[in-house]
Design a protein around this motif. Structure first.
Motif, PDB file in Angstrom:
ATOM      1  N   VAL A 173      51.095  41.036  46.304  1.00 42.54           N
ATOM      2  CA  VAL A 173      51.337  42.557  45.421  1.00 42.54           C
ATOM      3  C   VAL A 173      51.086  42.474  43.971  1.00 42.54           C
ATOM      4  CG1 VAL A 173      53.021  44.057  45.076  1.00 42.54           C
ATOM      5  CG2 VAL A 173      53.168  43.095  47.050  1.00 42.54           C
ATOM      6  N   TYR A 174      51.369  41.177  43.288  1.00 43.12           N
ATOM      7  CA  TYR A 174      51.077  40.888  42.055  1.00 43.12           C
ATOM      8  C   TYR A 174      49.502  41.061  41.657  1.00 43.12           C
ATOM      9  CZ  TYR A 174      50.171  38.587  37.683  1.00 43.12           C
ATOM     10  OH  TYR A 174      49.733  37.838  36.480  1.00 43.12           O
ATOM     11  N   PHE A 175      48.830  40.457  42.465  1.00 44.59           N
ATOM     12  CA  PHE A 175      47.278  40.348  42.338  1.00 44.59           C
ATOM     13  C   PHE A 175      46.727  41.726  42.539  1.00 44.59           C
ATOM     14  CE2 PHE A 175      47.493  35.793  42.958  1.00 44.59           C
ATOM     15  CZ  PHE A 175      46.938  35.257  41.981  1.00 44.59           C
ATOM     16  N   CYS A 176      47.249  42.431  43.532  1.00 43.82           N
ATOM     17  CA  CYS A 176      46.867  43.862  43.583  1.00 43.82           C
ATOM     18  C   CYS A 176      47.178  44.784  42.440  1.00 43.82           C
ATOM     19  CB  CYS A 176      47.211  44.521  44.802  1.00 43.82           C
ATOM     20  SG  CYS A 176      46.428  43.826  46.525  1.00 43.82           S
ATOM     21  N   ALA A 177      48.276  44.563  41.976  1.00 47.13           N
ATOM     22  CA  ALA A 177      48.632  45.455  40.894  1.00 47.13           C
ATOM     23  C   ALA A 177      47.807  44.999  39.328  1.00 47.13           C
ATOM     24  CB  ALA A 177      50.301  45.086  40.463  1.00 47.13           C
ATOM     25  N   ARG A 178      47.471  43.611  39.312  1.00 47.23           N
ATOM     26  CA  ARG A 178      46.914  43.366  38.142  1.00 47.23           C
ATOM     27  C   ARG A 178      45.554  43.762  38.420  1.00 47.23           C
ATOM     28  NH1 ARG A 178      48.585  41.795  33.567  1.00 47.23           N
ATOM     29  NH2 ARG A 178      46.777  40.512  33.304  1.00 47.23           N
ATOM     30  N   PHE A 212      44.416  46.395  39.652  1.00 51.32           N
ATOM     31  CA  PHE A 212      44.465  47.759  39.207  1.00 51.32           C
ATOM     32  C   PHE A 212      44.659  47.986  38.103  1.00 51.32           C
ATOM     33  CE2 PHE A 212      47.010  51.603  38.764  1.00 51.32           C
ATOM     34  CZ  PHE A 212      46.220  52.564  39.296  1.00 51.32           C
ATOM     35  N   LEU A 213      45.358  47.309  37.196  1.00 51.91           N
ATOM     36  CA  LEU A 213      45.610  47.354  35.756  1.00 51.91           C
ATOM     37  C   LEU A 213      44.381  47.163  35.077  1.00 51.91           C
ATOM     38  CD1 LEU A 213      49.299  46.253  35.471  1.00 51.91           C
ATOM     39  CD2 LEU A 213      48.443  48.382  35.276  1.00 51.91           C
ATOM     40  N   VAL A 214      43.613  46.280  35.664  1.00 52.90           N
ATOM     41  CA  VAL A 214      42.345  46.096  34.753  1.00 52.90           C
ATOM     42  C   VAL A 214      41.073  46.828  35.105  1.00 52.90           C
ATOM     43  CG1 VAL A 214      43.198  43.815  34.089  1.00 52.90           C
ATOM     44  CG2 VAL A 214      41.791  43.978  36.144  1.00 52.90           C
ATOM     45  N   GLY A 215      41.317  47.419  36.290  1.00 52.58           N
ATOM     46  CA  GLY A 215      40.381  48.324  36.770  1.00 52.58           C
ATOM     47  C   GLY A 215      39.252  47.889  37.820  1.00 52.58           C
ATOM     48  N   LEU A 245      38.296  45.097  44.493  1.00 53.91           N
ATOM     49  CA  LEU A 245      39.333  44.317  45.028  1.00 53.91           C
ATOM     50  C   LEU A 245      40.424  45.140  45.406  1.00 53.91           C
ATOM     51  CD1 LEU A 245      39.052  41.522  42.140  1.00 53.91           C
ATOM     52  CD2 LEU A 245      37.987  41.393  44.497  1.00 53.91           C
ATOM     53  N   VAL A 246      40.920  46.024  44.657  1.00 54.77           N
ATOM     54  CA  VAL A 246      42.234  46.760  44.982  1.00 54.77           C
ATOM     55  C   VAL A 246      41.835  47.543  46.453  1.00 54.77           C
ATOM     56  CG1 VAL A 246      43.671  48.857  44.555  1.00 54.77           C
ATOM     57  CG2 VAL A 246      43.065  47.179  42.985  1.00 54.77           C
ATOM     58  N   TYR A 247      40.601  48.320  46.452  1.00 50.59           N
ATOM     59  CA  TYR A 247      40.491  48.976  47.823  1.00 50.59           C
ATOM     60  C   TYR A 247      40.194  47.874  48.927  1.00 50.59           C
ATOM     61  CZ  TYR A 247      39.323  53.029  44.903  1.00 50.59           C
ATOM     62  OH  TYR A 247      39.394  54.065  43.994  1.00 50.59           O
ATOM     63  N   PHE A 248      39.816  46.508  48.777  1.00 52.51           N
ATOM     64  CA  PHE A 248      39.485  45.540  49.812  1.00 52.51           C
ATOM     65  C   PHE A 248      40.879  45.104  50.170  1.00 52.51           C
ATOM     66  CE2 PHE A 248      38.799  41.430  51.415  1.00 52.51           C
ATOM     67  CZ  PHE A 248      37.909  41.742  52.734  1.00 52.51           C
ATOM     68  N   PHE A 257      54.356  47.194  29.337  1.00 50.13           N
ATOM     69  CA  PHE A 257      54.742  47.039  30.653  1.00 50.13           C
ATOM     70  C   PHE A 257      53.573  46.525  31.707  1.00 50.13           C
ATOM     71  CE2 PHE A 257      57.944  50.531  29.817  1.00 50.13           C
ATOM     72  CZ  PHE A 257      58.987  49.671  29.687  1.00 50.13           C
ATOM     73  N   THR A 258      52.477  46.451  31.135  1.00 52.03           N
ATOM     74  CA  THR A 258      51.444  45.649  31.685  1.00 52.03           C
ATOM     75  C   THR A 258      51.305  44.249  31.397  1.00 52.03           C
ATOM     76  OG1 THR A 258      49.838  45.991  29.608  1.00 52.03           O
ATOM     77  CG2 THR A 258      49.886  47.739  31.459  1.00 52.03           C
ATOM     78  N   HIS A 259      52.078  43.664  30.777  1.00 48.23           N
ATOM     79  CA  HIS A 259      52.356  42.317  30.688  1.00 48.23           C
ATOM     80  C   HIS A 259      52.614  41.312  31.966  1.00 48.23           C
ATOM     81  CE1 HIS A 259      54.386  38.252  29.645  1.00 48.23           C
ATOM     82  NE2 HIS A 259      53.614  38.551  28.563  1.00 48.23           N
ATOM     83  N   TRP A 260      52.024  40.375  32.131  1.00 47.73           N
ATOM     84  CA  TRP A 260      52.050  39.706  33.517  1.00 47.73           C
ATOM     85  C   TRP A 260      53.698  39.509  34.049  1.00 47.73           C
ATOM     86  CZ3 TRP A 260      54.288  35.163  34.459  1.00 47.73           C
ATOM     87  CH2 TRP A 260      54.652  34.390  33.303  1.00 47.73           C
ATOM     88  N   GLY A 261      54.343  39.197  33.169  1.00 49.96           N
ATOM     89  CA  GLY A 261      55.566  39.088  33.255  1.00 49.96           C
ATOM     90  C   GLY A 261      56.417  39.967  34.003  1.00 49.96           C
ATOM     91  N   PHE A 262      56.163  41.179  33.370  1.00 49.47           N
ATOM     92  CA  PHE A 262      56.980  42.389  34.007  1.00 49.47           C
ATOM     93  C   PHE A 262      56.161  42.622  35.499  1.00 49.47           C
ATOM     94  CE2 PHE A 262      57.518  47.109  34.166  1.00 49.47           C
ATOM     95  CZ  PHE A 262      58.851  47.000  34.226  1.00 49.47           C
TER      96      PHE A 262
END
Length: 255
Positions: free
Chosen positions: A28-33, A35-38, A42-45, A196-201
């Protein structure tokens, strides 16, 4: 009545709950990251893959609670695969048929009232009714992972209103629970001027997202037990009756 308090407590009190939440939060974290970096390719796959995994977790989690297992989330890949395949055999046909019915009704049925928002209100009502039927069929199946129970149409039609009302009450409660879980951490990040885009959050939010799957599984199991009509004992072992509410209290007390 189904209690989000019990669901909330059990989500964090089952054996190895934090380890399970941490492990399942990684994809879930990797998909969110991404998405945030565009990195939408990778998100669609990977997004659908992660969604399927979480759906399998939810389905097996409902069954685990209903059958008084000592876990909600599971690492058992075979159980997850079995739950996913069976769920698809219920959900996909319903989604196709109900989706077609909803499309036909909202496209070709016109309400003779000349107000701007009437078509939107009508569409919301139609899709809410059809969605409640789909959800009830899913819960009817997920209690015992019996495919045929997902096609017990008379029971599903009789129960869908109660299930829908229970779900509506659940939404604001879940939002309030998430405010309690995320709010203090969000305040800390804001206080220290961290985005809120910080990796920790993002990582913490991913863990809370997975915790929500456990909460939802527990609440849905309670809802299925209380609101899906029919004789619950019909499917229980005659020598080991199962009561979701009492068993929930026992698990919380460590019995």
């Amino acid at each position: 009545m189904a209690s989000i308090v019990d669901a909330f407590n059990e989500a964090f009190n089952e054996d190895l709950s934090f380890l399970k939440i941490a492990v399942y939060s990684i994809p879930v974290y990797f998909c969110a990251r991404w998405f945030l970096v565009g990195k939408m390719d990778l998100v669609y796959f990977w997004g659908p893959v992660v969604g399927i995994l979480l759906f399998a977790l939810l389905t097996q989690g409902i069954n685990n609670v209903r059958m008084n297992k000592k876990e909600i989330l599971t690492f058992n890949v075979l159980k997850l695969g079995n739950a996913l395949v069976r769920a698809c055999l219920v959900i996909i046909p319903y989604a196709i048929v109900l989706g077609y019915i909803g499309y036909m009704i909202t496209t070709f049925v016109h309400i003779p009232i000349e107000l701007d928002h009437v078509p939107l209100i009508f569409a919301i009502i139609v899709w809410s009714i059809l969605g409640s039927i789909l959800l009830t069929a899913y819960l009817s199946f997920a209690k015992y992972l019996k495919i045929w129970q997902g096609y017990n149409v008379p029971v599903i039609i009789e129960s869908c209103v109660d299930v829908f009302i229970s779900f509506l009450f659940f939404i604001p409660q879940l939002l309030a629970a998430n405010v309690i879980l995320v709010g203090p951490v969000a305040y800390i990040f804001r206080y220290f001027n961290l985005p809120f885009t910080h990796w920790g959050f993002v990582l913490y939010s991913s863990m809370i997202f997975v915790a929500n799957i456990s909460i939802l599984a527990n609440y849905f199991a309670q809802t299925a037990y209380e609101n899906v009509k029919g004789n619950n004992e019909e499917y229980d072992d005659n020598h080991n009756k199962i009561d979701v509410i009492n068993d929930s209290a026992e698990r919380l007390n460590g019995k």
